[in-house]
Motif scaffolding. Structure first.
Motif, PDB file in Angstrom:
ATOM      1  N   LEU A 210       6.428  13.817  18.186  1.00  0.00           N
ATOM      2  CA  LEU A 210       5.032  13.957  17.800  1.00  0.00           C
ATOM      3  C   LEU A 210       4.816  13.111  16.550  1.00  0.00           C
ATOM      4  N   VAL A 211       4.070  12.028  16.689  1.00  0.00           N
ATOM      5  CA  VAL A 211       3.820  11.098  15.585  1.00  0.00           C
ATOM      6  C   VAL A 211       2.317  11.097  15.308  1.00  0.00           C
ATOM      7  N   LEU A 212       1.968  11.554  14.105  1.00  0.00           N
ATOM      8  CA  LEU A 212       0.560  11.685  13.732  1.00  0.00           C
ATOM      9  C   LEU A 212       0.248  10.849  12.504  1.00  0.00           C
ATOM     10  N   VAL A 213      -0.890  10.174  12.540  1.00  0.00           N
ATOM     11  CA  VAL A 213      -1.422   9.493  11.362  1.00  0.00           C
ATOM     12  C   VAL A 213      -2.724  10.203  11.024  1.00  0.00           C
ATOM     13  N   ASN A 214      -2.734  10.843   9.871  1.00  0.00           N
ATOM     14  CA  ASN A 214      -3.893  11.626   9.441  1.00  0.00           C
ATOM     15  C   ASN A 214      -4.303  12.634  10.514  1.00  0.00           C
ATOM     16  N   GLY A 215      -3.305  13.218  11.185  1.00  0.00           N
ATOM     17  CA  GLY A 215      -3.566  14.247  12.177  1.00  0.00           C
ATOM     18  C   GLY A 215      -3.890  13.738  13.570  1.00  0.00           C
ATOM     19  N   ILE A 216      -3.871  12.426  13.766  1.00  0.00           N
ATOM     20  CA  ILE A 216      -4.191  11.845  15.074  1.00  0.00           C
ATOM     21  C   ILE A 216      -2.908  11.359  15.729  1.00  0.00           C
ATOM     22  N   PHE A 217      -2.663  11.833  16.954  1.00  0.00           N
ATOM     23  CA  PHE A 217      -1.453  11.499  17.698  1.00  0.00           C
ATOM     24  C   PHE A 217      -1.434  10.035  18.124  1.00  0.00           C
TER      25      PHE A 217
ATOM     26  N   VAL B 232       4.561   0.585   1.478  1.00  0.00           N
ATOM     27  CA  VAL B 232       4.809  -0.131   2.736  1.00  0.00           C
ATOM     28  C   VAL B 232       3.910  -1.363   2.802  1.00  0.00           C
ATOM     29  N   PRO B 233       4.359  -2.406   3.518  1.00  0.00           N
ATOM     30  CA  PRO B 233       3.491  -3.571   3.707  1.00  0.00           C
ATOM     31  C   PRO B 233       2.336  -3.233   4.656  1.00  0.00           C
ATOM     32  N   GLU B 234       1.230  -3.923   4.514  1.00  0.00           N
ATOM     33  CA  GLU B 234       0.051  -3.646   5.335  1.00  0.00           C
ATOM     34  C   GLU B 234       0.302  -3.844   6.820  1.00  0.00           C
TER      35      GLU B 234
ATOM     36  N   MET C  17      -1.692  -0.258  11.770  1.00  0.00           N
ATOM     37  CA  MET C  17      -2.226   1.056  12.131  1.00  0.00           C
ATOM     38  C   MET C  17      -2.352   1.978  10.918  1.00  0.00           C
ATOM     39  N   LEU C  18      -1.735   1.599   9.813  1.00  0.00           N
ATOM     40  CA  LEU C  18      -1.769   2.426   8.604  1.00  0.00           C
ATOM     41  C   LEU C  18      -2.644   1.775   7.538  1.00  0.00           C
ATOM     42  N   LYS C  19      -3.335   2.614   6.802  1.00  0.00           N
ATOM     43  CA  LYS C  19      -4.161   2.178   5.673  1.00  0.00           C
ATOM     44  C   LYS C  19      -3.670   2.874   4.413  1.00  0.00           C
ATOM     45  N   ASN C  20      -4.058   2.355   3.272  1.00  0.00           N
ATOM     46  CA  ASN C  20      -3.678   2.950   2.001  1.00  0.00           C
ATOM     47  C   ASN C  20      -4.037   4.437   1.975  1.00  0.00           C
TER      48      ASN C  20
ATOM     49  N   MET D  26       0.839  -1.176   0.000  1.00  0.00           N
ATOM     50  CA  MET D  26       0.000   0.000   0.000  1.00  0.00           C
ATOM     51  C   MET D  26       0.886   1.241   0.000  1.00  0.00           C
ATOM     52  N   LYS D  27       0.317   2.355  -0.410  1.00  0.00           N
ATOM     53  CA  LYS D  27       1.074   3.605  -0.467  1.00  0.00           C
ATOM     54  C   LYS D  27       0.611   4.536   0.642  1.00  0.00           C
ATOM     55  N   ILE D  28       1.595   5.205   1.262  1.00  0.00           N
ATOM     56  CA  ILE D  28       1.304   6.243   2.241  1.00  0.00           C
ATOM     57  C   ILE D  28       2.185   7.448   1.936  1.00  0.00           C
ATOM     58  N   THR D  29       1.848   8.573   2.523  1.00  0.00           N
ATOM     59  CA  THR D  29       2.708   9.742   2.461  1.00  0.00           C
ATOM     60  C   THR D  29       3.451   9.829   3.774  1.00  0.00           C
TER      61      THR D  29
END
Length: 84
Positions: A50-57, A28-30, A68-71, A1-4
């Motif tokens: 400070l580690v955020l995924v889509n703005g969530i700490f 990255v792998p799922e 914890m990560l999605k495409n 999957m792709k992430i930024t």
């Protein structure tokens, strides 16, 4: 999957060539954890303040969990900052 993947302030120099405006799209792998990516890009864990995924700490205790990560998610990391 792709992430930024984004790194800010003093961490931005750890991004690979091709990064634009502190960000790069990566594959990255799922089952990847946040700490897997922190380690992959040689970000010292003590500097991943400070580690955020889509703005969530996400606190240190959650960063080893896989899935914890999605495409198309955005993972952004800031170091601790002084001053105020």
């Amino acid at each position: 999957m792709k992430i930024t993947f984004k790194l800010y302030a003093t961490l931005q120099d750890l991004l690979p060539a091709g990064a634009v405006k502190n960000a790069i799209e990566i594959e990255v792998p799922e089952e990847v954890s946040l700490n897997d990516l922190i380690d992959r890009f040689q970000v010292p864990r003590e500097l991943a303040h400070l580690v955020l995924v889509n703005g969530i700490f996400h606190c240190k205790e959650d960063r080893d969990k896989s899935g914890m990560l999605k495409n198309n998610d955005v993972l952004a990391i800031w170091p601790p900052v002084a001053g105020g």
